[in-house]
Design an enzyme around this catalytic site. Sequence first.
Site, PDB file in Angstrom:
ATOM      1  N   HIS A 118       0.811  -1.220   0.000  1.00 56.99           N
ATOM      2  CA  HIS A 118       0.000   0.000   0.000  1.00 56.99           C
ATOM      3  C   HIS A 118       0.844   1.270   0.000  1.00 56.99           C
ATOM      4  O   HIS A 118       0.347   2.347   0.319  1.00 56.99           O
ATOM      5  CB  HIS A 118      -0.983  -0.016   1.185  1.00 56.99           C
ATOM      6  N   CYS A 147       4.121  21.956  -8.439  1.00 60.30           N
ATOM      7  CA  CYS A 147       5.018  22.464  -9.479  1.00 60.30           C
ATOM      8  C   CYS A 147       4.703  23.943  -9.663  1.00 60.30           C
ATOM      9  O   CYS A 147       3.548  24.312  -9.921  1.00 60.30           O
ATOM     10  CB  CYS A 147       4.797  21.706 -10.789  1.00 60.30           C
TER      11      CYS A 147
END
Length: 242
Positions: A118, A147
Amino acid sequence: MDEELRAWVRSARAIAVLSGAGMSAESGVPTFRDALTGLWARFDPQQLATEAAFRRQPQLVWDWYAERRAAIDNVQANAGHLAIADFQRRHPGRLTVITQNVDGLHQRAGSAGVLALHGNIAQDRWLDAPRACCQADAIAPGRPPHCPVCGNLRRPAVVWFGEMLPEAELAAAQAAAEACDLMLVVGTSGEVYPAAGLAAVAREAGARVLIVNPQASALDRVATHCLRATAASALPLLLGDD
Ligand code: OAD
Protein backbone atom coordinates in the site's frame (compact mmCIF):
# COMPACT_ATOMS: atom_id res chain seq x y z
CA MET A 1 3.91 -20.58 23.59
CA ASP A 2 2.68 -23.79 22.04
CA GLU A 3 5.71 -25.91 21.09
CA GLU A 4 3.91 -27.21 18.02
CA LEU A 5 3.60 -23.69 16.60
CA ARG A 6 7.30 -23.06 17.19
CA ALA A 7 8.02 -26.34 15.44
CA TRP A 8 6.06 -25.09 12.40
CA VAL A 9 8.45 -22.13 12.23
CA ARG A 10 11.56 -24.24 12.75
CA SER A 11 10.63 -26.71 10.04
CA ALA A 12 9.40 -24.14 7.51
CA ARG A 13 11.51 -23.84 4.40
CA ALA A 14 9.92 -20.55 3.30
CA ILE A 15 7.90 -18.24 5.54
CA ALA A 16 5.76 -15.35 4.34
CA VAL A 17 4.54 -12.76 6.83
CA LEU A 18 1.43 -10.83 5.82
CA SER A 19 1.08 -7.89 8.18
CA GLY A 20 -1.55 -5.24 8.76
CA ALA A 21 -2.14 -2.29 11.05
CA GLY A 22 -2.24 -4.43 14.21
CA MET A 23 1.45 -5.18 13.65
CA SER A 24 2.19 -1.56 14.56
CA ALA A 25 -0.51 -1.09 17.21
CA GLU A 26 1.95 -1.70 20.04
CA SER A 27 4.22 0.96 18.54
CA GLY A 28 1.39 3.44 19.08
CA VAL A 29 0.10 3.62 15.50
CA PRO A 30 -3.71 3.47 15.40
CA THR A 31 -5.36 0.72 13.36
CA PHE A 32 -8.14 1.43 10.85
CA ARG A 33 -11.05 -0.71 12.00
CA ASP A 34 -10.79 -0.86 15.78
CA ALA A 35 -14.26 0.18 16.96
CA LEU A 36 -12.99 2.91 19.30
CA THR A 37 -9.50 3.97 18.29
CA GLY A 38 -9.42 2.95 14.60
CA LEU A 39 -8.91 5.72 12.06
CA TRP A 40 -12.00 4.69 10.08
CA ALA A 41 -14.08 4.87 13.26
CA ARG A 42 -13.22 8.56 13.54
CA PHE A 43 -12.71 9.62 9.93
CA ASP A 44 -14.52 8.90 6.67
CA PRO A 45 -12.14 7.16 4.25
CA GLN A 46 -14.14 8.50 1.29
CA GLN A 47 -13.23 12.04 2.41
CA LEU A 48 -9.56 11.31 3.02
CA ALA A 49 -8.27 8.25 1.22
CA THR A 50 -9.45 8.56 -2.37
CA GLU A 51 -8.11 10.47 -5.36
CA ALA A 52 -11.45 12.26 -5.70
CA ALA A 53 -11.20 13.48 -2.09
CA PHE A 54 -7.69 14.79 -2.72
CA ARG A 55 -8.77 16.64 -5.87
CA ARG A 56 -11.72 18.12 -3.98
CA GLN A 57 -9.86 19.15 -0.83
CA PRO A 58 -6.12 18.79 -1.40
CA GLN A 59 -5.11 20.79 1.65
CA LEU A 60 -7.34 18.85 4.02
CA VAL A 61 -6.10 15.48 2.75
CA TRP A 62 -2.47 16.62 2.62
CA ASP A 63 -2.67 17.90 6.22
CA TRP A 64 -4.25 14.67 7.45
CA TYR A 65 -1.44 12.62 5.94
CA ALA A 66 1.17 15.09 7.20
CA GLU A 67 -0.18 14.62 10.71
CA ARG A 68 -0.04 10.82 10.44
CA ARG A 69 3.45 11.03 8.92
CA ALA A 70 4.66 13.17 11.83
CA ALA A 71 3.12 10.78 14.36
CA ILE A 72 4.85 7.82 12.70
CA ASP A 73 8.18 9.66 12.74
CA ASN A 74 7.88 9.70 16.52
CA VAL A 75 7.23 6.00 17.12
CA GLN A 76 9.50 3.02 17.11
CA ALA A 77 9.41 -0.50 15.75
CA ASN A 78 8.14 -2.91 18.42
CA ALA A 79 9.30 -6.34 19.56
CA GLY A 80 7.23 -7.95 16.79
CA HIS A 81 8.90 -6.04 13.96
CA LEU A 82 12.28 -6.66 15.57
CA ALA A 83 11.69 -10.41 15.95
CA ILE A 84 10.90 -10.68 12.23
CA ALA A 85 13.99 -8.70 11.20
CA ASP A 86 16.13 -10.72 13.58
CA PHE A 87 14.83 -13.98 12.11
CA GLN A 88 15.72 -12.73 8.62
CA ARG A 89 19.26 -11.97 9.78
CA ARG A 90 19.67 -15.41 11.35
CA HIS A 91 18.05 -17.21 8.42
CA PRO A 92 18.84 -15.29 5.24
CA GLY A 93 16.38 -15.89 2.42
CA ARG A 94 13.86 -17.82 4.51
CA LEU A 95 11.31 -15.13 5.38
CA THR A 96 9.55 -12.59 3.16
CA VAL A 97 7.64 -9.66 4.63
CA ILE A 98 4.49 -8.58 2.80
CA THR A 99 2.88 -5.60 4.49
CA GLN A 100 -0.23 -3.48 4.04
CA ASN A 101 1.32 -0.90 6.35
CA VAL A 102 2.57 2.41 5.04
CA ASP A 103 4.48 3.26 8.22
CA GLY A 104 7.86 1.82 7.22
CA LEU A 105 8.34 0.20 10.63
CA HIS A 106 9.35 -3.21 9.24
CA GLN A 107 12.06 -1.44 7.25
CA ARG A 108 13.13 0.62 10.27
CA ALA A 109 13.39 -2.58 12.31
CA GLY A 110 15.90 -3.81 9.73
CA SER A 111 13.79 -6.10 7.56
CA ALA A 112 15.12 -6.45 4.05
CA GLY A 113 13.10 -6.70 0.84
CA VAL A 114 9.80 -5.62 2.41
CA LEU A 115 6.93 -5.78 -0.09
CA ALA A 116 4.91 -2.69 0.82
CA LEU A 117 1.63 -3.30 -1.00
CA HIS A 118 0.00 0.00 0.00
CA GLY A 119 2.97 2.32 -0.48
CA ASN A 120 4.92 4.45 1.97
CA ILE A 121 3.54 7.42 3.85
CA ALA A 122 6.98 9.02 4.13
CA GLN A 123 7.13 9.55 0.38
CA ASP A 124 5.11 11.61 -2.08
CA ARG A 125 4.73 11.70 -5.84
CA TRP A 126 3.07 13.73 -8.61
CA LEU A 127 -0.72 13.59 -8.74
CA ASP A 128 -0.89 13.91 -12.54
CA ALA A 129 1.63 12.55 -15.03
CA PRO A 130 4.65 14.87 -14.70
CA ARG A 131 5.34 17.31 -17.52
CA ALA A 132 8.79 18.67 -18.42
CA CYS A 133 8.32 21.47 -15.89
CA CYS A 134 7.64 19.08 -12.98
CA GLN A 135 11.15 18.77 -11.59
CA ALA A 136 12.02 17.12 -8.27
CA ASP A 137 14.48 19.92 -7.44
CA ALA A 138 12.00 22.70 -8.17
CA ILE A 139 8.98 21.80 -6.09
CA ALA A 140 7.25 24.81 -4.57
CA PRO A 141 6.52 24.33 -0.86
CA GLY A 142 2.91 24.32 0.23
CA ARG A 143 0.07 22.18 1.46
CA PRO A 144 0.42 20.30 -0.81
CA PRO A 145 3.74 21.17 -2.43
CA HIS A 146 3.35 21.70 -6.19
CA CYS A 147 5.02 22.46 -9.48
CA PRO A 148 5.44 26.26 -9.63
CA VAL A 149 4.91 26.23 -13.40
CA CYS A 150 1.86 24.04 -14.08
CA GLY A 151 0.46 23.59 -10.57
CA ASN A 152 0.69 19.77 -10.59
CA LEU A 153 0.34 18.67 -6.97
CA ARG A 154 2.45 16.33 -4.87
CA ARG A 155 0.36 13.57 -3.21
CA PRO A 156 1.21 10.95 -0.59
CA ALA A 157 2.74 7.83 -2.18
CA VAL A 158 0.13 5.54 -0.66
CA VAL A 159 -2.53 3.44 -2.32
CA TRP A 160 -5.97 5.00 -1.98
CA PHE A 161 -9.33 3.25 -2.21
CA GLY A 162 -10.08 2.39 -5.82
CA GLU A 163 -6.42 2.46 -6.87
CA MET A 164 -4.27 -0.35 -8.20
CA LEU A 165 -1.52 -1.82 -6.03
CA PRO A 166 2.06 -1.43 -7.26
CA GLU A 167 2.37 -4.16 -9.87
CA ALA A 168 5.86 -5.46 -9.08
CA GLU A 169 5.22 -5.68 -5.32
CA LEU A 170 1.90 -7.44 -5.81
CA ALA A 171 3.43 -9.96 -8.22
CA ALA A 172 6.29 -10.65 -5.80
CA ALA A 173 3.84 -11.01 -2.91
CA GLN A 174 1.72 -13.42 -4.92
CA ALA A 175 4.83 -15.47 -5.73
CA ALA A 176 5.91 -15.48 -2.07
CA ALA A 177 2.42 -16.62 -1.00
CA GLU A 178 2.48 -19.44 -3.53
CA ALA A 179 6.00 -20.54 -2.59
CA CYS A 180 5.78 -20.43 1.21
CA ASP A 181 5.05 -23.42 3.40
CA LEU A 182 4.11 -21.22 6.39
CA MET A 183 2.30 -17.90 6.27
CA LEU A 184 2.03 -15.76 9.39
CA VAL A 185 -0.92 -13.40 9.11
CA VAL A 186 -0.28 -10.71 11.70
CA GLY A 187 -2.58 -7.88 12.76
CA THR A 188 -4.92 -7.61 9.82
CA SER A 189 -8.70 -7.65 9.71
CA GLY A 190 -8.47 -9.32 6.29
CA GLU A 191 -11.11 -7.00 4.89
CA VAL A 192 -9.13 -5.35 2.12
CA TYR A 193 -8.35 -7.09 -1.16
CA PRO A 194 -6.22 -8.05 -2.98
CA ALA A 195 -3.86 -8.18 0.04
CA ALA A 196 -6.23 -10.30 2.13
CA GLY A 197 -6.51 -12.83 -0.69
CA LEU A 198 -2.87 -13.81 -0.26
CA ALA A 199 -3.72 -15.94 2.78
CA ALA A 200 -6.01 -18.14 0.68
CA VAL A 201 -3.36 -18.30 -2.05
CA ALA A 202 -0.89 -19.69 0.51
CA ARG A 203 -3.39 -22.12 1.99
CA GLU A 204 -4.45 -23.43 -1.43
CA ALA A 205 -0.79 -23.92 -2.35
CA GLY A 206 -0.47 -26.21 0.68
CA ALA A 207 1.04 -23.87 3.25
CA ARG A 208 0.05 -23.69 6.91
CA VAL A 209 -1.57 -20.36 7.71
CA LEU A 210 -1.04 -19.13 11.27
CA ILE A 211 -2.95 -16.03 12.32
CA VAL A 212 -1.60 -13.82 15.10
CA ASN A 213 -4.38 -11.50 16.23
CA PRO A 214 -6.04 -10.95 19.62
CA GLN A 215 -9.43 -10.68 17.83
CA ALA A 216 -11.33 -12.70 15.28
CA SER A 217 -10.72 -11.69 11.66
CA ALA A 218 -12.22 -12.34 8.25
CA LEU A 219 -9.29 -14.65 7.49
CA ASP A 220 -9.88 -17.05 10.39
CA ARG A 221 -11.73 -19.40 8.04
CA VAL A 222 -8.58 -19.96 5.93
CA ALA A 223 -6.30 -20.36 8.96
CA THR A 224 -4.72 -23.61 10.05
CA HIS A 225 -4.56 -22.10 13.53
CA CYS A 226 -5.48 -18.76 15.15
CA LEU A 227 -3.17 -17.56 17.89
CA ARG A 228 -5.10 -15.04 19.98
CA ALA A 229 -2.17 -12.89 20.99
CA THR A 230 -0.61 -9.57 20.10
CA ALA A 231 2.22 -9.18 17.61
CA ALA A 232 4.78 -7.87 20.09
CA SER A 233 4.08 -10.61 22.62
CA ALA A 234 3.80 -13.58 20.27
CA LEU A 235 6.36 -13.03 17.51
CA PRO A 236 9.51 -13.02 19.69
CA LEU A 237 8.44 -16.38 21.15
CA LEU A 238 7.35 -17.81 17.85
CA LEU A 239 10.41 -16.73 15.85
CA GLY A 240 13.04 -16.82 18.60
CA ASP A 241 15.83 -19.38 18.66
CA ASP A 242 15.30 -20.71 22.15
P1 OAD B 1 -7.47 -3.04 10.33
O1 OAD B 1 -7.59 -1.85 11.21
O2 OAD B 1 -8.59 -3.35 9.41
O3 OAD B 1 -7.25 -4.34 11.24
C1 OAD B 1 -6.31 -4.35 12.27
C2 OAD B 1 -6.29 -5.73 12.89
O4 OAD B 1 -5.24 -5.78 13.84
C3 OAD B 1 -7.57 -6.14 13.62
O5 OAD B 1 -7.95 -7.44 13.20
C4 OAD B 1 -7.14 -6.15 15.10
O6 OAD B 1 -7.81 -7.15 15.86
C5 OAD B 1 -5.68 -6.47 14.98
N1 OAD B 1 -4.84 -6.02 16.11
C6 OAD B 1 -5.02 -4.96 16.93
N2 OAD B 1 -4.01 -4.85 17.80
C7 OAD B 1 -3.15 -5.87 17.53
C8 OAD B 1 -1.91 -6.29 18.09
N3 OAD B 1 -1.32 -5.62 19.08
N4 OAD B 1 -1.32 -7.40 17.57
C9 OAD B 1 -1.90 -8.08 16.55
N5 OAD B 1 -3.07 -7.72 15.98
C10 OAD B 1 -3.69 -6.63 16.46
O7 OAD B 1 -6.07 -2.91 9.55
P2 OAD B 1 -5.60 -3.63 8.20
O8 OAD B 1 -6.08 -5.02 8.15
O9 OAD B 1 -4.16 -3.37 8.06
O10 OAD B 1 -5.47 0.46 3.41
O11 OAD B 1 -6.38 -2.78 7.11
C11 OAD B 1 -6.16 -3.05 5.76
C12 OAD B 1 -6.10 -1.78 4.96
O12 OAD B 1 -7.29 -1.00 5.20
C13 OAD B 1 -4.99 -0.85 5.34
O13 OAD B 1 -3.77 -1.16 4.71
C14 OAD B 1 -5.50 0.47 4.84
C15 OAD B 1 -6.91 0.39 5.33
O14 OAD B 1 -7.82 1.17 4.64
C16 OAD B 1 -4.88 1.45 2.72
O15 OAD B 1 -4.34 2.39 3.26
C17 OAD B 1 -4.92 1.24 1.24
